[in-house]
Design a protein around this motif. Structure first.
Motif, PDB file in Angstrom:
ATOM      1  N   ARG A   1       0.963  -7.136  -5.959  1.00  0.00           N
ATOM      2  CA  ARG A   1      -0.196  -6.338  -5.697  1.00  0.00           C
ATOM      3  C   ARG A   1       0.180  -4.860  -5.263  1.00  0.00           C
ATOM      4  NH1 ARG A   1      -5.110  -9.390  -3.536  1.00  0.00           N
ATOM      5  NH2 ARG A   1      -3.684  -9.580  -1.939  1.00  0.00           N
TER       6      ARG A   1
ATOM      7  N   GLY B   1      -1.504  -1.374  -3.773  1.00  0.00           N
ATOM      8  CA  GLY B   1      -2.736  -0.617  -3.304  1.00  0.00           C
ATOM      9  C   GLY B   1      -2.643   0.788  -3.289  1.00  0.00           C
TER      10      GLY B   1
ATOM     11  N   HIS C   1      -4.208  -2.624  -7.538  1.00  0.00           N
ATOM     12  CA  HIS C   1      -3.747  -2.757  -8.753  1.00  0.00           C
ATOM     13  C   HIS C   1      -2.929  -3.922  -9.043  1.00  0.00           C
ATOM     14  CE1 HIS C   1      -5.010   1.294  -9.469  1.00  0.00           C
ATOM     15  NE2 HIS C   1      -4.852   1.542  -8.356  1.00  0.00           N
TER      16      HIS C   1
ATOM     17  N   ILE D   1      -0.783   5.759 -11.124  1.00  0.00           N
ATOM     18  CA  ILE D   1      -2.044   5.921 -10.399  1.00  0.00           C
ATOM     19  C   ILE D   1      -2.191   7.319 -10.208  1.00  0.00           C
ATOM     20  CG2 ILE D   1      -3.201   5.534  -8.004  1.00  0.00           C
ATOM     21  CD1 ILE D   1      -1.511   2.947  -8.011  1.00  0.00           C
TER      22      ILE D   1
ATOM     23  N   HIS E   1      -5.371   4.032  -1.770  1.00  0.00           N
ATOM     24  CA  HIS E   1      -6.673   4.670  -1.622  1.00  0.00           C
ATOM     25  C   HIS E   1      -7.922   3.485  -1.786  1.00  0.00           C
ATOM     26  CE1 HIS E   1      -7.346   8.249   0.298  1.00  0.00           C
ATOM     27  NE2 HIS E   1      -6.451   9.087  -0.516  1.00  0.00           N
ATOM     28  N   GLY E   2      -7.577   2.250  -1.134  1.00  0.00           N
ATOM     29  CA  GLY E   2      -8.796   1.145  -1.228  1.00  0.00           C
ATOM     30  C   GLY E   2      -8.702   0.442  -2.524  1.00  0.00           C
ATOM     31  N   THR E   3      -7.845   0.966  -3.589  1.00  0.00           N
ATOM     32  CA  THR E   3      -7.844   0.179  -4.871  1.00  0.00           C
ATOM     33  C   THR E   3      -6.549  -0.625  -4.824  1.00  0.00           C
ATOM     34  OG1 THR E   3      -9.356   1.714  -5.856  1.00  0.00           O
ATOM     35  CG2 THR E   3      -8.225   0.383  -7.393  1.00  0.00           C
TER      36      THR E   3
ATOM     37  N   TRP F   1       0.840  -0.940  -0.131  1.00  0.00           N
ATOM     38  CA  TRP F   1       0.010   0.079  -0.010  1.00  0.00           C
ATOM     39  C   TRP F   1       0.975   1.235  -0.049  1.00  0.00           C
ATOM     40  CZ3 TRP F   1      -4.854  -0.413  -0.863  1.00  0.00           C
ATOM     41  CH2 TRP F   1      -5.609  -1.361  -0.650  1.00  0.00           C
TER      42      TRP F   1
END
Length: 97
Positions: A58, A60, A66, A76, A62-64, A13
């Motif tokens: 993976r 992340g 990718h 992003i 803000h909650g999404t 994140w």
């Protein structure tokens, strides 16, 4: 830190918050064998992975989440989410609220 890095549930994140006087922050990040490149600008966060046989990573924000495949990159947009840190040189400023 300025990059806002946290690893939770196999997701990197990134929640960057650059100070007003910093236009760009770029650095390498090692994760699960990948040597990722992270590039943070005022309006864009880009994470890239070199070509390899390693599985996708993976990323992340803000909650999404990718998916970043080996040899790929993820860009992003930050303009709607980024909070610019205020200059805390004022002796009365409390950075913890």
């Amino acid at each position: 830190g300025y990059a806002g890095i946290a690893i939770r549930h196999d997701v990197i994140w990134l929640e960057p918050a650059l100070p007003a006087e910093v236009d760009r922050l770029a650095f390498p990040l090692h994760f699960r064998g990948h040597r990722l490149s992270v590039d943070i600008e005022k309006q864009t966060l880009t994470v890239s992975a070199p070509p390899s046989h390693l599985p996708a990573v993976r990323v992340g924000h803000h909650g999404t989440v990718h998916t970043l495949p080996a040899g790929g990159s993820v860009a992003i947009g930050l303009e709607a989410h980024q909070e610019v840190r205020a200059d805390l040189d004022d002796g009365d400023a409390d950075p913890w609220g």
